[in-house]
Design an enzyme around this catalytic site. Structure first.
Site, PDB file in Angstrom:
ATOM      1  N   ASP A 165       0.743  -1.215   0.138  1.00  0.00           N
ATOM      2  CA  ASP A 165       0.027  -0.147  -0.015  1.00  0.00           C
ATOM      3  C   ASP A 165       0.848   1.242  -0.072  1.00  0.00           C
ATOM      4  O   ASP A 165       1.729   1.430   0.706  1.00  0.00           O
ATOM      5  CB  ASP A 165      -0.828  -0.086   1.463  1.00  0.00           C
ATOM      6  CG  ASP A 165      -1.505  -1.279   1.550  1.00  0.00           C
ATOM      7  OD1 ASP A 165      -1.602  -1.828   0.739  1.00  0.00           O
ATOM      8  OD2 ASP A 165      -1.951  -1.174   2.761  1.00  0.00           O
ATOM      9  N   ASP A 188      -4.981   1.085   9.429  1.00  0.00           N
ATOM     10  CA  ASP A 188      -5.119   2.044   8.158  1.00  0.00           C
ATOM     11  C   ASP A 188      -5.668   3.454   8.531  1.00  0.00           C
ATOM     12  O   ASP A 188      -6.753   3.686   7.770  1.00  0.00           O
ATOM     13  CB  ASP A 188      -5.926   1.469   7.109  1.00  0.00           C
ATOM     14  CG  ASP A 188      -5.476  -0.022   6.849  1.00  0.00           C
ATOM     15  OD1 ASP A 188      -4.336  -0.250   7.108  1.00  0.00           O
ATOM     16  OD2 ASP A 188      -6.178  -1.036   6.182  1.00  0.00           O
TER      17      ASP A 188
END
Ligand SMILES: *[C@@H]1O[C@H](CO)[C@@H](O)[C@H](O)[C@H]1NC(C)=O
Ligand SMILES: *[C@@H]1O[C@H](CO)[C@@H](O)[C@H](O)[C@H]1NC(C)=O
Ligand SMILES: *[C@@H]1O[C@H](CO)[C@@H](O)[C@H](O)[C@H]1NC(C)=O
Ligand SMILES: *[C@@H]1O[C@H](CO)[C@@H](O)[C@H](O)[C@H]1NC(C)=O
Ligand SMILES: *[C@@H]1O[C@H](CO)[C@@H](O)[C@H](O)[C@H]1NC(C)=O
Ligand SMILES: *[C@@H]1O[C@H](CO)[C@@H](O)[C@H](O)[C@H]1NC(C)=O
Ligand SMILES: *[C@@H]1O[C@H](CO)[C@@H](O)[C@H](O)[C@H]1NC(C)=O
Ligand SMILES: *[C@@H]1O[C@H](CO)[C@@H](O)[C@H](O)[C@H]1NC(C)=O
Ligand SMILES: *[C@@H]1O[C@H](CO)[C@@H](O)[C@H](O)[C@H]1NC(C)=O
Ligand SMILES: *[C@@H]1O[C@H](CO)[C@@H](O)[C@H](O)[C@H]1NC(C)=O
Ligand SMILES: *[C@@H]1O[C@H](CO)[C@@H](O)[C@H](O)[C@H]1NC(C)=O
Ligand SMILES: *[C@@H]1O[C@H](CO)[C@@H](O)[C@H](O)[C@H]1NC(C)=O
Length: 559
Positions: free
Chosen positions: A58, A187
Site C-alpha cells: 500500500d 489503516d
C-alpha cells in the site's frame, strides 16, 4: 515469510512502533541511506514507482508540502520479495513520475511488531504542540501490528513526528494514541476539517465491515464519533479507507465528500478492489447520497489507493494506488528474475462527475502525463476507419502514452469500435483491448506467457454510457509501461489497471478504428515516455536515491 493466517490480516498493513527507543533494525537493511535499486530489468516500469528492492504494497502517508514536493511512503518489506517485516519506505517527486528514493522512514520497533498502513499530515498551525518553531512539521499516523509468538496480536494507532519535512520521524512518547486489543483495527487516514477546525480520522474495523470516524483537536487525543457500517460490497475485510472532499462537476453542489473503502479478499473479480461512495460530511458523520457501491477500477490491479493530503477540496484531488492484487502479488515473476515486487499506479487526477442515469462517477485520468513525453511517435487527426502500426523498439523506456478522440458522433446513433494491440516482434506475445463507442471497453492479457496463475485472470471489461451530454465525443487513452497497462475511457469515467508479464519485451503497437460513422472524426496520438529511472542511475544502472541526506537533520537514520 508470513504464515497464511498472518497474511490474511496483513493486507493493508504496516505497523509501526517505538523506533525512537528501539535498537532493533532488520539485519542488513541500511538505516542511514536509501536502499540502492537496480531499475534496469525488463519488467521495471519507467514512469511508475516501484521499490528499489524486495516487496512493496500500500501507498502510505501521501502528502504534498508547501513547495509542491510530493511525499509517497509505502508498505515495505526490505528483507524479502513477499510481505512481512513491514516498514514505511519513502520516495519524493515533483512531477509524480520521477521519484527520488529516500531512506526508510518508519522502522519496526522490534522483531514482532510491524508498521502497517497509515497517513501523514502537515501540522501547519502546530495544533499538536510538537512544532513551536516551524510550519512544516509532519505527523505520521499509522497502525502498529504486533505478532507475539508469530500469531496476530493487537493493532493500535500511533503517531510519529518529523521536524525535517517528512524524512526522519520520532515516535510519540505516549503512543498508542488509540489503543485496542483487536487484531483487525487499522489503516488510519487523517484529514483537516476546515469548517470545524479539527482533525478527522477514518480507519477500518476490518472484520466488522465498519469504518470508524474519529476527531481530534491535536492529533494526540481522539474521540470516536460515528461508524459507516455494512455499506456496499463486503468481501471479507474492509481496509484502507479514505475520506476526501472533491469537486463535483455539474453536480448540485461544488464539492462532495468521497469515502473510498478497499476490500480484500473477496472482490467480485477476485482478491482486492476499491469501492467508493459520495455523500455529505459534517465533521463527524458521513451520509452517502445513495446506497449504491461503485468500483474505482475495472481490472484487477488497483487497490488501497490513497489521496494526497494538502490539496483543497475545490481542486481536483490526486491519488495513487497499489497496482497489484493479493491473490497473486507474491508470485509474480519480477521477484525471482529481478528481485522486486509491486508497483504503484499512475498518479490520477480525480473529481466527481454528474453522470447520466447513474448519478455520479469518480473520474480518473493520468496526472499531467505530458510532463514525461519525450517524442511524438504518431499523430493522425483524421484516421477514419483505418489503423496505425508502430514499431517502438527504439524507444528505450518501452513506455508509451496514447489517446484517441472520436468526435462529431451523432448523439443518438454512435457506432463503431477502436482497438489496440501491443505485441512482441520476437515472441508474438501481446496484450490487447478496445472500446465500443457506446458501451463496452475490454482488456486482455492472456497472450503473454511469463506468468500463469489461476487467479491471474485474463480478461476484463466495463460498460460506459454514451449520452447527449458527452457532446458527440468518446475518448480512450492509455499508458503501457513494460509490465503494466492502464486505460482511461470516456474522459476517465472508466479506468482499468492491468499488470502483465511477457517473456519478451513488447515493441509493436497497432491502433485502429472500424465501423465509425463517416461523418465522425477519429483523432489519434502516440507519445514515447521518459525513462525516469535511467536518468537517476549511475554507470552500472544503480539508482542510489538521496544518498547524501542533504535534506535531513535530527535523528537521521533512526525513526
Ligand atoms: C541489474 O539487473 C539486470 C536485469 O535483472 C541484470 O542483468 C544486471 O546484471 C543487474 N545489474 C547489476 C549491477 O547487478
Ligand atoms: C526476536 O528476538 C528475540 C530476542 O532477541 C529472539 O529470541 C527471537 O528468536 C526473535 N524472533 C525472530 C522471529 O526473529
Ligand atoms: C490553520 O489556521 C488557519 C487560520 O486560523 C485556518 O484557516 C486553517 O484552517 C488552519 N489549518 C490547519 C491545517 O490547521
Ligand atoms: C523553539 O525556539 C526557541 C527559541 O529559539 C527555543 O528555545 C526552543 O527550544 C525551540 N523549540 C524547539 C522544539 O525546537
Ligand atoms: C464502531 O464499530 C466498532 C466495531 O464494531 C465498535 O467497537 C465501536 O464502538 C463503534 N463506534 C461507534 C462510535 O459507534
Ligand atoms: C445531473 O444531470 C442531469 C442532466 O444530465 C440532471 O437532470 C440531473 O438533475 C443532474 N443531477 C444532479 C444530482 O444534479
Ligand atoms: C452531523 O450529523 C449527525 C447525524 O445526522 C448529527 O447528529 C450531528 O448533529 C451533525 N453535526 C453537525 C455539526 O451538524
Ligand atoms: C452522421 O450520419 C448519420 C447517418 O450515417 C446521421 O444519422 C447523423 O445524424 C449524422 N451526424 C451528424 C452529426 O451529422
Ligand atoms: C461541445 O463541442 C463543441 C464543438 O467542439 C464545443 O464548442 C462546445 O464547447 C462543447 N460543449 C461542451 C459542453 O463541452
Ligand atoms: C475490435 O475487437 C473486437 C473484439 O475482438 C472485434 O469484434 C472488432 O472487430 C475489433 N475491431 C477492430 C477495429 O479491430
Ligand atoms: C483529444 O481531446 C482533448 C480534449 O479536447 C485534446 O486536448 C487532445 O489534444 C485531443 N487528442 C487528440 C489525439 O486529438
Ligand atoms: C560499477 O561496477 C564496477 C564493478 O563492480 C565498479 O568497479 C565501479 O566502481 C562501479 N561504478 C559505480 C559508478 O558504482
Amino acid at each position: 515469510m508470513l504464515s497464511v493466517a498472518r497474511l490474511l490480516t496483513a493486507v493493508c498493513l504496516v505497523g509501526d512502533v517505538l523506533a525512537q527507543t528501539s535498537t532493533y533494525f532488520s539485519p542488513g537493511v541500511p538505516t542511514d541511506t536509501p536502499i540502492a535499486g537496480n531499475y534496469t530489468g525488463a519488467y521495471r516500469p519507467r514512469v511508475h514507482f516501484s521499490p528499489p528492492t524486495e516487496f512493496m504494497n500500500d501507498p502510505n502517508g501521501m502528502f504534498v508540502n508547501a513547495d509542491g514536493l510530493y511525499h509517497l511512503y509505502y508498505q515495505y518489506d526490505p528483507t524479502a520479495t513477499v510481505a512481512g517485516n513491514q516498514h514505511w519506505g519513502h520516495a519524493t517527486s515533483k512531477d509524480l513520475y520521477t521519484w527520488e528514493n529516500q531512506k526508510i522512514a518508519l522502522w519496526t520497533p522490534n522483531n514482532y511488531t510491524f508498521v502497517f498502513s497509515g497517513s501523514a499530515v502537515v501540522d501547519v498551525n502546530n495544533t499538536s504542540g510538537f512544532f513551536p518553531n516551524q510550519t512544516n512539521g509532519v505527523v505520521a499516523i499509522y497502525t502498529l501490528a504486533q505478532y507475539p509468538n508469530n500469531a496476530p496480536g493487537p493493532q493500535t494507532q500511533n503517531i510519529a513526528t518529523s521536524h525535517d519535512g517528512g524524512y526522519t520521524f520520532d515516535a510519540y512518547a505516549s503512543n498508542p494514541v488509540i489503543d485496542s486489543t483487536s487484531t483487525q483495527f487499522r489503516d488510519p487516514k487523517v484529514l483537516w476539517y476546515e469548517p470545524g477546525q479539527h482533525w478527522v480520522m477514518v480507519l477500518a474495523f476490518a472484520a466488522d465491515f465498519s469504518i470508524g470516524i474519529y476527531t481530534s483537536p491535536n492529533l494526540k487525543d481522539w474521540t470516536p464519533q460515528s461508524n459507516v457500517t455494512n455499506v456496499g460490497l463486503l468481501g471479507l475485510q474492509y481496509e484502507c479507507p479514505n475520506l476526501v472532499e472533491i469537486p463535483w462537476e455539474d453536480g448540485p453542489q461544488e464539492t462532495a465528500w468521497l469515502l473510498a473503502i478497499s476490500i480484500n479478499p473477496g472482490a467480485p473479480l477476485g482478491g482486492s478492489i476499491t469501492q467508493y461512495f459520495a455523500g455529505d460530511f459534517n465533521g463527524t458523520h458521513f451520509e452517502p447520497f445513495d446506497r449504491a457501491a461503485r468500483i474505482a477500477d475495472f481490472a484487477k490491479d488497483n487497490y488501497a489507493g490513497q489521496w494526497f493530503s494538502g490539496i483543497p477540496g475545490t481542486e481536483s484531488q490526486v491519488s495513487i494506488a497499489w497496482a497489484s492484487n493479493w491473490q497473486y502479488t507474491q508470485q509474480v515473476p519480477t521477484g525471482p528474475t529481478e528481485g522486486w515486487r509491486s508497483q504503484m499506479s499512475l498518479p490520477r487526477v480525480n473529481y466527481l462527475k454528474n453522470a447520466t442515469r447513474i448519478g455520479y462517477v469518480l473520474v480518473s485520468e493520468p496526472y499531467n502525463i505530458s510532463a514525461v513525453y519525450t517524442e511524438e511517435l504518431a499523430y493522425n487527426s483524421s484516421l477514419g476507419n483505418s489503423s496505425i502500426l508502430l514499431d517502438y523498439s527504439s524507444v528505450e523506456s518501452g513506455a508509451l502514452y496514447f489517446e484517441a478522440n472520436i468526435t462529431s458522433l451523432s448523439p443518438t446513433t454512435a457506432v463503431g469500435a477502436l482497438n489496440f494491440t501491443f505485441s512482441s516482434s520476437i515472441s508474438g506475445e501481446y496484450i490487447t483491448g478496445g472500446t465500443v463507442v457506446n458501451g463496452d471497453t475490454w482488456l486482455d492479457r492472456g497472450h503473454t506467457n511469463a506468468f500463469d496463475n489461476p487467479f491471474f485472470t485474463n480478461k476484463f471489461s466495463a460498460t460506459g454510457l454514451y449520452s447527449g451530454s458527452d457532446n458527440g465525443t468518446w475518448t480512450i487513452s492509455g499508458v503501457i509501461d513494460r509490465s503494466i497497462f492502464e486505460v482511461f475511457v470516456n474522459g476517465g469515467e472508466q479506468s482499468g489497471t492491468m499488470t502483465f508479464y511477457a517473456t519478451q519485451p513488447l515493441d509493436t503497437m497497432r491502433i485502429g478504428a472500424a465501423g465509425i460513422a463517416a461523418n465522425a472524426t477519429v483523432s489519434v496520438g502516440v507519445w514515447a515516455l521518459a525513462d525516469t529511472w535511467a536518468a537517476l542511475a549511475d554507470a552500472n544502472g544503480t539508482v542510489r536515491g538521496n544518498a547524501t541526506g542533504s535534506v535531513s537533520n535530527g535523528t537521521y537514520g533512526r525513526m
